[in-house]
Design an enzyme around this catalytic site. Structure first.
Site, mmCIF file in Angstrom:
data_model
loop_
_atom_site.group_PDB
_atom_site.id
_atom_site.type_symbol
_atom_site.label_atom_id
_atom_site.label_comp_id
_atom_site.label_asym_id
_atom_site.label_seq_id
_atom_site.Cartn_x
_atom_site.Cartn_y
_atom_site.Cartn_z
ATOM 1 N N ASP A 67 0.861 -1.171 0.000
ATOM 2 C CA ASP A 67 0.000 0.000 0.000
ATOM 3 C C ASP A 67 0.906 1.233 0.000
ATOM 4 O OD1 ASP A 67 -2.380 1.543 0.377
ATOM 5 O OD2 ASP A 67 -3.218 -0.140 1.479
ATOM 6 N N ASP A 111 -3.230 4.635 -2.295
ATOM 7 C CA ASP A 111 -4.315 4.963 -1.375
ATOM 8 C C ASP A 111 -4.897 6.360 -1.631
ATOM 9 O OD1 ASP A 111 -5.584 4.392 1.396
ATOM 10 O OD2 ASP A 111 -4.685 6.365 1.671
ATOM 11 N N GLU A 135 3.428 10.027 -13.324
ATOM 12 C CA GLU A 135 4.827 10.151 -12.852
ATOM 13 C C GLU A 135 5.246 8.916 -12.068
ATOM 14 O OE1 GLU A 135 4.913 14.868 -11.864
ATOM 15 O OE2 GLU A 135 5.970 13.609 -10.411
ATOM 16 N N HIS A 189 -11.397 -3.354 2.891
ATOM 17 C CA HIS A 189 -11.455 -3.100 4.332
ATOM 18 C C HIS A 189 -12.226 -1.831 4.685
ATOM 19 C CE1 HIS A 189 -8.465 -0.520 2.709
ATOM 20 N NE2 HIS A 189 -8.336 0.121 3.848
ATOM 21 N N ASP A 190 -12.733 -1.134 3.670
ATOM 22 C CA ASP A 190 -13.501 0.092 3.927
ATOM 23 C C ASP A 190 -14.994 -0.094 3.697
ATOM 24 O OD1 ASP A 190 -11.209 1.643 4.454
ATOM 25 O OD2 ASP A 190 -10.911 2.046 2.321
HETATM 26 C C1 GLC Z 1 -8.162 4.884 2.017
HETATM 27 C C2 GLC Z 1 -8.044 3.647 2.876
HETATM 28 C C3 GLC Z 1 -8.728 3.889 4.177
HETATM 29 C C4 GLC Z 1 -8.042 5.029 4.882
HETATM 30 C C5 GLC Z 1 -7.992 6.266 3.992
HETATM 31 C C6 GLC Z 1 -7.029 7.284 4.508
HETATM 32 O O1 GLC Z 1 -9.444 5.140 1.642
HETATM 33 O O2 GLC Z 1 -8.547 2.550 2.187
HETATM 34 O O3 GLC Z 1 -8.756 2.756 4.973
HETATM 35 O O4 GLC Z 1 -8.702 5.335 6.063
HETATM 36 O O5 GLC Z 1 -7.577 5.967 2.681
HETATM 37 O O6 GLC Z 1 -5.710 6.857 4.313
#
Ligand code: GLC
Length: 640
Positions: A136, A240, A291, A378-379
């Site tokens: 990530d 992310d 980039e 996970h969100d």
């Molecule tokens: C992304 C991630 C999430 C996190 C957010 C801030 O959406 O998936 O879990 O809270 O970014 O980094």
């Protein structure tokens, strides 16, 4: 008159029948051997990506939190699934205000997850198993405990402009934030810093200050983060929250503009209160992703090996998402996440809604790009909780048989469900920033509970007396060990699906048609010259449905072979079914295959190669011409 109308309708229907070639949009069937085309495919193009949320995957040291050694020990399971690559949510040093999405050191492993040596061991072991590791990459912000931020707050020359700082305004003697911008996690996106005597921007929690991408030093520093992990051997990055990286620059007086309101949201702390026209999807963002891609490509040129990839997290409008793929001159993210199956489907969606959702991505995707299908992360609430446990297998079937890559969030292969977490046990900042009355709408804890390995204590996840989030109550039934025993379990269906996509060149390379055959039945056809044609047929609803595939798909022989059936089905692999009257039980889904391979080079499966990625089948033209001929003869008959 009726005939004429029917004829015109038929013409229209034919002309609009969407057949999507795969990413090899410019191939002409028959010209190139299947094997050769498979060799040309990049490793990720029909890959199965598996997201690991390290805190909740496998705890090797009994502290109730998953870790790197736990992942290394679980590689045989990933191998058993047959996945291509796994992307790990952040494993870097962090005070864990947002469970690792608040990074204090971008090139260091968080002690709770292990050491750099553990990471290197994971890389070696994964390499041996031929499983690629994707990390990530969190570019929008760091932690406020990051050295960069501390130095920036102290006004140190090099770091002064690493973040977005502003003194705010004095209104009647009271200091006010620079603009009305709101954080994704509620409240003002500006936080006053006593040390620096300025506000800093944080689009997420206040412990996640936004980096300033208008500063070339920040761009360089973050490129170096990519290079650091590339040198450790990772296969790529999931980027992310990428739409947030840029905000509108301040105007000539150094002021930030307020964002306009959304009238229908009345809670001024809610992110939805404003239209995020200055803080999300700014035009510079796309170029930044290009980039980063250039960094990856340069690394590959210098060091060889397989292509390194970018997966971009963006929930933006589809036209913007498509720009992440790249343009005529620059390459972007190989796979901008396709979240449509998450954002557009509900429990109430009918087959037409499913068809439209799938077609939406394929319709918008630029020629030559690769599709992808994400079911969960996970969100977001888990698939089983969002769309029903009894739809888990059909959705896995759908994503495994659509063209391109698919992305599975850990546990979805078992049909894990969301776990209700009390306010007292809630740890997600997105919920903790609210109150006991509304937190359930915001919390992401329910989809983050520990992975269910077995019926042992702590579901075999850990041997701690308390795990960081509670274990689901159903773990004794829903776990890997149990599901291995049942040939029709979610897990075993999932494994067979990966295997199927791995073996079936039609699923990797073939053209795609997606149709609703009735209000409840969705069908996906995949076809490839010199190979079998596949149909995935889902009965989304609770009634028994009978459909005729021959009516919807041209040139189809009535008998097809069952390749895979969900547990609701009476059919089993190898059965022959009559598709002119295919009966489907409630929530039954089947993958069917023609008994012979498609042999003809001309006709239905030949495509034009110019222009769009959507092409009318040549047989459509033949049919049309025949119909014109029939009509003309009919008219001449009338004239006699
Ligand atoms: C992304 C991630 C999430 C996190 C957010 C801030 O959406 O998936 O879990 O809270 O970014 O980094």
């Amino acid at each position: 008159m009726y005939r004429l109308a029917a004829f015109l309708l038929q013409c229209l229907a034919l002309a609009s029948a969407g057949v999507y070639p795969n990413y090899h949009a410019d191939f002409v069937d028959g010209d190139v051997e299947i094997e050769m085309r498979q060799q040309q495919m990049k490793w990720w193009q029909a890959g199965t990506f598996y997201q690991i949320y390290p805190r909740s995957f496998k705890d090797s040291n009994g502290d109730g939190v998953g870790d790197l050694n736990g992942i290394t020990a679980s590689l045989p399971y990933l191998k058993e699934l047959g996945i291509t690559a796994t992307w790990l949510s952040p494993i870097f040093t962090s005070p864990m205000a947002d469970f690792g999405y608040d990074i204090a050191n971008f090139t260091e492993i968080a002690p709770i997850f292990g050491t750099m040596a553990d990471f290197e061991q994971l890389m070696r072991a994964a390499n041996e198993q031929n499983i690629k590791i994707i990390l990530d990459f969190v570019p929008n912000h760091s932690s406020d405990e990051c050295e960069w931020f501390k130095r920036s707050a102290a006004g140190e020359e090099k770091y002064k402009d690493y973040y977005v700082w502003h003194p705010g305004h004095l209104v009647n003697g009271t200091r006010q934030p620079p603009s009305n911008w709101i954080s994704v996690f509620r409240g003002s996106a500006w936080q006053w810093h006593e040390g620096r005597k300025e506000y800093y921007l944080h689009q997420f929690v206040k412990k996640q200050p936004d980096l300033n991408y208008r500063n070339p030093k920040v761009r360089e520093a973050m490129q170096n983060v990519l290079r650091f992990w590339l040198a450790k051997g990772v296969a790529g990055f999931r980027i992310d929250a990428v739409p947030h990286v840029f905000e509108l620059a301040p105007n000539s007086e150094g002021q930030y503009k307020d964002e306009p309101r959304n009238d229908w949201v009345h809670d001024p702390d809610d992110y939805g209160y404003l239209q995020h026209i200055y803080t999300v999807d700014q035009p510079e963002t796309i170029a930044l992703v290009y980039e980063w891609r250039a960094v990856l490509d340069e690394y590959q040129r210098q060091h060889g090996g397989d292509e390194r990839i970018l997966l971009a997290e963006t929930y933006s409008p589809i036209d913007i998402v498509m720009k992440y793929y790249g343009n005529g001159t620059a390459e972007g993210a190989q796979l901008p996440f396709n979240f449509l199956l998450i954002s557009e489907l509900t429990n109430a969606s009918n087959a037409e809604a499913y068809a439209q959702t799938v077609r939406k991505w394929l319709d918008h995707m630029p020629e030559g790009r690769t599709a992808n299908w994400v079911l969960g992360n996970h969100d977001k609430p888990r698939v089983a909780s969002r769309l029903g446990t009894d739809r888990v297998d059909m959705l896995n079937m759908l994503t495994a048989t659509l063209p391109g890559a698919s992305v599975t969030y850990q546990g979805e292969e078992l049909g894990m469900t969301d776990v209700w977490i009390s306010w007292n046990d809630t740890v997600d900042p997105s919920a903790c920033n609210t109150n006991p009355n509304i937190y359930e709408q915001y919390t992401r804890d329910p989809e983050r509970t520990p992975f269910q390995w077995s019926a042992d204590e702590d579901a075999g996840f850990s041997n701690a007396s308390k795990t960081w989030l509670p274990i689901a109550k159903d773990y004794r039934e829903v776990n890997v060990v149990e599901q291995r025993k049942d040939p029709q379990s979610h897990l075993n269906i999932y494994k067979q699906l990966i295997q199927l996509r791995h073996n079936a060149s039609t699923l990797q390379l073939g053209a795609t048609e997606v149709k609703a055959l009735s209000g409840a039945v969705l069908a996906v056809k995949r076809s490839l010259l010199h190979d079998y044609t596949y149909f995935t047929v889902l009965n989304i609803n609770d009634g028994t449905e009978t459909v005729n595939l021959q009516e919807s798909f041209e040139n189809l022989l009535p008998q097809l072979e069952v390749v895979l059936a969900t547990s609701q089905s009476k059919s089993k692999a190898g059965d022959i079914v009559d598709v002119t009257a295919l009966s489907l039980l409630p929530k039954e889904a089947l993958i069917l295959r023609t008994t012979g391979k498609l042999a003809t080079a001309s006709g239905y499966y030949t495509y034009y190669t110019s222009g769009n990625s959507r092409h009318m089948p040549v047989i459509g033209i033949y049919t049309l011409l025949t119909e014109v001929a029939v009509l003309l003869s009919y008219l001449s008959y009338l004239a006699v």
